[in-house]
Design an enzyme around this catalytic site. Structure first.
Site, short mmCIF file in Angstrom:
data_model
loop_
_atom_site.label_atom_id
_atom_site.label_comp_id
_atom_site.label_asym_id
_atom_site.label_seq_id
_atom_site.Cartn_x
_atom_site.Cartn_y
_atom_site.Cartn_z
N MET A 267 -35.22 1.91 28.51
CA MET A 267 -35.94 2.66 27.47
C MET A 267 -35.11 3.84 26.98
O MET A 267 -34.58 4.62 27.77
CB MET A 267 -37.28 3.12 28.06
CG MET A 267 -38.13 3.89 27.07
SD MET A 267 -38.58 2.86 25.64
CE MET A 267 -38.60 4.10 24.37
N GLU A 302 -29.32 1.02 24.60
CA GLU A 302 -30.15 2.23 24.68
C GLU A 302 -29.42 3.42 24.08
O GLU A 302 -30.01 4.25 23.41
CB GLU A 302 -30.56 2.52 26.13
CG GLU A 302 -31.26 1.36 26.85
CD GLU A 302 -32.39 0.72 26.07
OE1 GLU A 302 -33.05 1.40 25.26
OE2 GLU A 302 -32.61 -0.50 26.25
N1 TRP Z 1 -37.46 0.12 23.40
C1 TRP Z 1 -36.98 -0.55 24.58
C2 TRP Z 1 -35.69 -1.23 24.19
O1 TRP Z 1 -35.65 -2.26 23.65
C3 TRP Z 1 -37.86 -1.57 25.16
C4 TRP Z 1 -39.25 -1.25 25.52
C5 TRP Z 1 -40.33 -1.33 24.75
C6 TRP Z 1 -39.75 -1.01 26.81
N2 TRP Z 1 -41.47 -1.18 25.46
C7 TRP Z 1 -41.14 -0.99 26.73
C8 TRP Z 1 -39.14 -0.84 28.02
C9 TRP Z 1 -41.94 -0.84 27.84
C10 TRP Z 1 -39.94 -0.67 29.14
C11 TRP Z 1 -41.32 -0.70 29.06
O2 TRP Z 1 -34.66 -0.71 24.32
ZN ZN Z 2 -34.29 -1.54 21.99
#
Ligand code: TRP
Ligand code: ZN
Length: 898
Positions: A267, A302
């Protein structure tokens, strides 16, 4: 509670700006596992661009409301309810302080604030912040955050949040505090905090403009020896974004934290990325070459979000692909550049092939089922269900098409304009498209359909050579064929498809390309045709001999190409195409065709046979030492069982397995000497090296071992695999050897060697959870036999002391591996796999709805299977539908049954 409410459909068309804006947020946390108190002080004002609302509605879930004050005075008209907090008749501009309590220790959903391994972590995307405090938890509300963390110093010596550390110090009663400030406005989904017993690998680097940056990779103390690769990947990512896109790190400090309980990969929280340990921890003994590559890709992904996602974010969750599709494209390009630079086309192609294989196997399947949706969905029930292959992988292909149309420089100009226009804003996919169009002086109105139409386009190709006129015409027709109902509703008209093509002469060389109306042939022997109508003919002139077309080079658009190549023509392309992607593609087409014919025969019980010419085509690749080992490995790997089953009119996993195994055995026995020679030649003695070259040798050698394990007499393979297992100094070789041992003995119901290696593997890595995940996964995906069905092994492993349903990695390693990666065993005729699936979806639903919903998706293509399997799957789906509680799983099973 909130989860059992009747599913509400959220629609893109209903978007309205928020009635209030929040400019600043000051959060104070008193971190206690069972009872964390959160004080949240916000500067709030009415949104001048929204219609008037007298009440202020904040989102909140699983919170215990304590108090509200407005401008320092207690506010009596605050009503807490299941979905949040309502404040009646608020002023136009005010300071609001809310106090609430949450319970991180009992939070098994891993969304919001939770405890893992005794430490605190957060996960806020997409809608987890509302489980921490009451807020306008939507991405178009952007604020600057100041965060104060207070906790026991002995239990939580490290206190982290987004941005820069302002201050830290001791408090009475053995407690301490830290105060962090993030100077950039951000939506709540990018908030993060971490507290606990962690240590960091640190490095200082200078960014492009000469500023000092502190980089940290935080892990539990015993994992510090597995952080070097993540740190190197981070440094490479920073350099790459500077050189390829002119984008610099905008904070003085950038942190990565690893946590073993995590729903997804990682994340991109501002300045404080939180990662699944699987995408951080690696050393040669514990991680495979694939793990090393995945870590590089996810660390890059990320990090790249810092600009594509954080500096410019999404207006609403329907725009998710704005950040995800673009960032996947960026991480794919990063990995390709790391492997091959800008010019080594063969090395870049390896990455491209791997990415396209994932897209075709997973995203095309998604598009063919009840969850089919456009890259920019029109509606959802639970947004967590829309972090999909379509939004991520097809979304990346859509971004890639801009680059294919405009070139790298034109794409860069578009990106520059996008940041110039939208830095600091929450925007839409249309805004991105307009920036690309305007920077390149193009009207991209038609291209919008790539965002709004679901389903996989089909391009059928007809060709005609006129020898007398030396003209070669290529007629392209586009449509969607017989797509899923969910996709059909969205289809409105033809797409702008960049269709890359080359023409190959009899000697195997590319012919010059001159389109009718052009003065001379172009310099390049690949042309990107802009295919915009339902049917369109492109005529090449001065074509001296009848060519063989090389279609959709480098997979220039996410479509299915239909063209009647003969087997000989495919073998010729496999041997000669100058486009490495299409060389691989020709081999896959050849294999797919043979395998589908054989699978058809297997369903009727006709004896199977494979033409010698197909064996010969594979033999040429196997023995061609001028080709890179990684390319050969990819070319010699047969299409997966899941992909093949998907191609059948009626999916029959048993028949596909029989056909694929037949071909593997035939290739193993017919080319035994060659496999052995390749096995010997591509050993990598000496110290482990994580370079693309070394990993290519290991991949090819281990593929050879896996084929040798198919020999009618596997004694030799068992000897080689046992020796490799014992001598291995890295996880790639050790796990490949273990897998070969398991599969070589499968037909005979297992072997002493396989069992000994399994036991040794467990003992050796007992303290390494990520390796024990591999131990579970290898057993769940192994081949089975009538005497030894894998479901029995899986059920036994469910009772193993190391199994834990609450840890997503562990649940995935055993349950998902069996249900989604062992089709021949999972789809047993007796329905035993489906009964197991239903039990596990229901059990997980009560613990972690996001993970349960992912598992629920493994039956969504049920209508496409043979009648017995179809009935079994329907029964299992109905059972789950009748018992399940979460909105997440309900959306999946209702769409599947609907
Ligand atoms: N935004 C994150 C990525 O793709 C992924 C993500 C979205 C995420 N929802 C999440 C990670 C919930 C962990 C839990 O890089
Ligand atoms: Zn992403």
């Amino acid at each position: 509670m909130a989860d059992t409410a009747t599913p509400n459909v959220i629609r893109r068309a209903d978007y309205a700006p928020p009635a209030f804006l929040i400019d600043t947020v000051a959060l104070e946390f008193d971190l206690v596992p069972q009872r964390t108190v959160v004080r949240n002080t916000m500067r709030v004002r009415r949104n001048p661009d929204a219609s008037h609302a007298s009440n202020f509605e904040l989102m909140g879930e699983q919170l215990e409301f304590v108090s509200a004050t407005i401008d320092g005075a207690p506010f009596a008209h605050a009503h807490a309810h299941e979905h949040g907090l309502t404040l009646d008749n608020v002023p136009d501009n005010f300071e609001l302080t809310l106090t609430s309590i949450c319970n991180p220790a009992e939070n098994t959903t891993l969304s919001g604030l939770y405890v893992s391994g005794g430490n605190f972590f957060t996960q806020c995307e997409a809608e987890g912040f509302r489980r921490i405090t009451y807020f306008l938890d939507r991405p178009d509300v952007m604020a600057t955050f100041t965060v104060t963390l207070r906790a026991s110093k002995a239990d939580y010596p490290v206190l982290l949040s987004n941005g820069n550390l302002l201050e830290e110090g001791d408090l009475p009663d053995g407690r301490h505090f830290a105060r962090w400030e993030d100077p950039f406005r951000k939506p709540s989904y990018l908030f993060a905090l971490v507290a606990g017993k962690l240590v960091a690998l640190e490095e200082c680097v200078k960014s492009g403009s000469g500023k000092e940056k502190l980089l940290q990779v935080w892990v539990e103390p015993h994992d510090l020896d597995k952080t070097r690769h993540a740190m190197d990947s981070l440094i490479n990512s920073i350099r790459w974004d500077e050189s390829r896109f002119g984008l610099e790190l905008d904070l003085d400090r950038f942190m990565i934290v690893a946590v073993s309980d995590f729903n997804m990969g990682a994340m991109e929280n501002k300045g404080l990325n939180i990662f699944n340990t699987k995408y951080v921890l690696a050393n040669p003994e514990t991680a495979t070459d694939t793990d090393f590559a995945n870590i590089e890709a996810v660390v890059g992904h990320e990090y790249f979000h810092n600009w594509t996602g954080n500096r410019v974010t999404c207006r609403d969750w329907f725009q998710l692909s704005l950040k995800e599709g673009l960032t996947v494209f960026r991480d794919q390009e990063f990995s390709a550049d790391m492997a091959g630079g800008a010019t080594d086309e063969a090395a870049r192609a390896t990455k491209r092939i791997e990415d396209v294989r994932v897209l075709r196997q997973m995203q095309f399947a998604e598009d063919a089922g009840p969850m089919a949706h456009p890259v920019r969905p029109e509606s959802y029930v639970e947004i967590n269900n829309f972090y999909t292959m379509t939004v991520y992988e097809k979304g990346s292909e859509v971004v890639r098409m801009y680059q294919t149309l405009f070139g790298r420089d034109g794409f860069r100009k578009g990106m520059d304009l996008y940041f110039k226009r939208h830095d600091g804003q929450a925007v839409t996919c249309d805004d991105f498209r307009h920036a690309l169009a305007d920077a390149n002086g193009r009207d991209l109105a038609q291209f919008e359909r790539w965002y709004s139409q679901a389903g996989t386009p089909r391009v059928s190709v007809r060709t005609k050579y006129d020898a007398a006129q030396q003209r070669y015409s290529v007629t392209l027709t586009q449509g969607y064929g017989d797509t899923a109902p969910a996709a059909r509703e969205t289809q409105k008209g033809p797409l702008l498809i960049p269709f890359a093509i080359g023409l190959i002469g009899k000697d195997g060389h590319d012919l010059p390309l001159q389109l009718e109306g052009e003065a001379r042939a172009s310099d390049s022997t690949t042309r990107v045709l802009e295919f915009t109508q339902t049917e369109q003919t492109f005529t090449f002139v001065n074509v001296a001999q009848e060519p063989l077309p090389s279609l959709l080079r480098n997979f220039s658009a996410p479509v299915i190409v239909e063209y009647d190549y003969s087997a000989d023509q495919l073998a010729f392309l496999l041997a000669h195409d100058s486009d490495p992607f299409n060389r691989w593609e020709a081999g896959q087409r050849l294999a797919t065709r043979e395998l589908l014919t054989l699978a058809g025969r297997a369903t009727t019980g006709v004896p199977l046979q494979l033409d010698d010419s197909v064996v010969a085509a594979f033999a040429r690749v196997l023995t061609d030492e001028t080709l890179s080992p990684s390319f050969r490995e990819l070319a010699l790997m047969l299409p997966s069982e899941a992909y093949l089953a998907e191609q059948m009119a009626e999916s029959n996993p048993a028949a596909v397995h029989a056909a694929r195994q037949f071909v593997r055995k035939r290739l193993a026995n017919a080319l035994r000497k060659d496999w052995l020679a390749v096995y010997e030649k591509h050993r990598t003695p000496g110290a482990y090296e994580a370079t693309p070259e070394a990993s290519g040798h290991r991949a090819l050698k281990n593929l050879a071992l896996s084929y040798l394990a198919e020999l009618d007499d596997p004694a030799e393979a068992v000897r080689l695999a046992s020796a490799q297992y014992d001598a291995a100094n890295n996880m790639t070789d050790r796990s490949a050897a273990l897998s070969a041992l398991l599969n070589a003995s499968a037909a005979n119901g297992g072997s002493v060697e396989a069992q000994q290696a399994l036991d040794d593997f467990y003992r050796r890595f007992e303290k390494e959870p990520l390796v024990i995940d591999k131990w579970f996964a290898l057993q769940a995906t192994q081949r089975g036999s009538a005497q030894r069905p894998v479901i029995e092994i899986v059920r036994k492993l469910m009772a193993h002391p190391a199994f834990n349903l609450k840890n997503p990695n562990r649940a995935r390693s055993l349950i998902f591996s069996f249900c989604a990666a062992n089709p021949a065993q999972f789809h047993a005729e007796d329905g035993s796999g489906y009964a197991f699936w239903a039990e596990q979806v229901i059990a997980l639903d009560a613990i972690n709805p996001q993970v349960a919903a992912r598992l629920a998706r493994s039956l969504e293509l049920w209508r496409r299977f043979t009648p017995t399997l179809r009935d079994g799957m329907r029964a299992a789906l109905e059972k789950v539908a009748s018992q399940v509680k979460s909105r997440d799983v309900r959306e999946i099973v209702e769409k599947a049954l609907g």
